[in-house]
Design a protein around this motif. Structure first.
Motif: not given
Length: 289
Positions: A90-98, A110-113
């Motif tokens: 499984v690969i999780f993804l976080l991107k910049q936000n406000e 930012f991915r965490i696999g």
């Protein structure tokens, strides 16, 4: 909760913080992760991004602008999206936000696999700079393993064995979480560190410049233990809450500020940089037995 597994291993990961919360050896039924008791320490394996540890005054300066970030950064408190899911991966993804841009002025992915193969789980951090300028950051792991692992053994029955003999001091942590400027003796031409809860009475053991790239958690009283491989991680933290039945083995690409840090982001000890359009990848792996 997301579950991945092999024929020998089953892992559960929560999308909040993309946090590994269970690592179960199927045949023995041994749970290798700490239970996350909120009365002691309510986490399991938080990810540390975009800082590791504590900033001096919880503040850093970048382009003459002050930014405030709490200990270990913000990723562990954010909900990650699931980008890829399979039976064993499984690969999780976080991107910049406000919200992130207020404290970390960079565009990123930012991915965490997590991947399980046989008795191993590989944890991969991928940081992609999707902005137009150089990005600076730190990243690290904080997995807490149950200790003792099996009935009939005690905390003090276990020890750590590095894959190389080490001569390395412990970098003490001052009140407030900053690193002192002078190490105290810990490892002297040895690859063995006997474990006892008193080791962590003054916070974590912070190690720099190890020659080893793996460490094993072992006991003479049981065949069960684990091995962590952490190539490319220049810092290692070892920690447990006072009196707690767990051990955190923490591979870091980054470190807390020292007590005399200048707080300049580009010059921070252990900082990593990625140019626009480039990526940074590191993997640590745990094998249980």
């Amino acid at each position: 909760m997301f579950t991945i597994e092999s024929h020998l291993l089953k892992a559960n990961i929560h999308p909040k913080g993309a946090e590994l919360q269970s690592l179960l050896q199927k045949e023995s039924g041994i749970e290798y992760m700490w239970k996350g008791d909120p009365a002691v320490w309510g986490k399991f394996s938080p990810v540390l991004f975009p800082i590791v540890g504590t900033l001096k005054d919880n503040t850093y300066f970048f382009k003459e602008q002050a930014y405030r970030l709490g200990r270990h950064g913000f990723a562990r408190d954010h909900q990650f999206a699931v980008e890829t899911q399979a039976f064993d991966k499984v690969i999780f993804l976080l991107k910049q936000n406000e919200e992130t841009l207020k404290v970390f002025p960079f565009d990123f992915e930012f991915r965490i696999g997590y991947t399980v193969v046989d008795s191993s789980i590989a944890v991969t951090y991928e940081v992609v700079n999707t902005g137009k300028e150089t990005m600076y950051f730190s990243v690290g792991g904080h997995p807490a393993f149950a200790l003792p692992l099996v009935d009939g053994t005690s905390y003090e029955d276990y020890y750590l064995e590095f894959d190389q003999k080490e001569t390395a001091g412990r970098w003490p942590i001052a009140e407030g979480g900053l690193i002192k400027t002078t190490p105290t003796p810990l490892l002297e031409n040895t690859n063995m560190l006997p474990l006892q809860k008193s080791l962590f009475a003054a916070d974590a053991l912070v190690l720099k410049g190890l020659v080893s790239s793996s460490v094993s958690l072992l006991s003479e009283k049981t065949e069960h233990g684990l091995k962590m491989d952490f190539p490319g991680f220049p810092f290692l933290g070892l920690w447990a809450a006072p009196g707690a039945d767990f051990l955190c083995i923490e591979p870091w690409c980054g470190i807390a500020d020292s007590v005399d840090a200048l707080q300049l982001w580009e010059e921070k000890e252990g900082i990593n940089k990625v140019e626009a359009g480039e990526r940074f990848v590191r993997t640590w792996t745990v094998t249980v037995f």
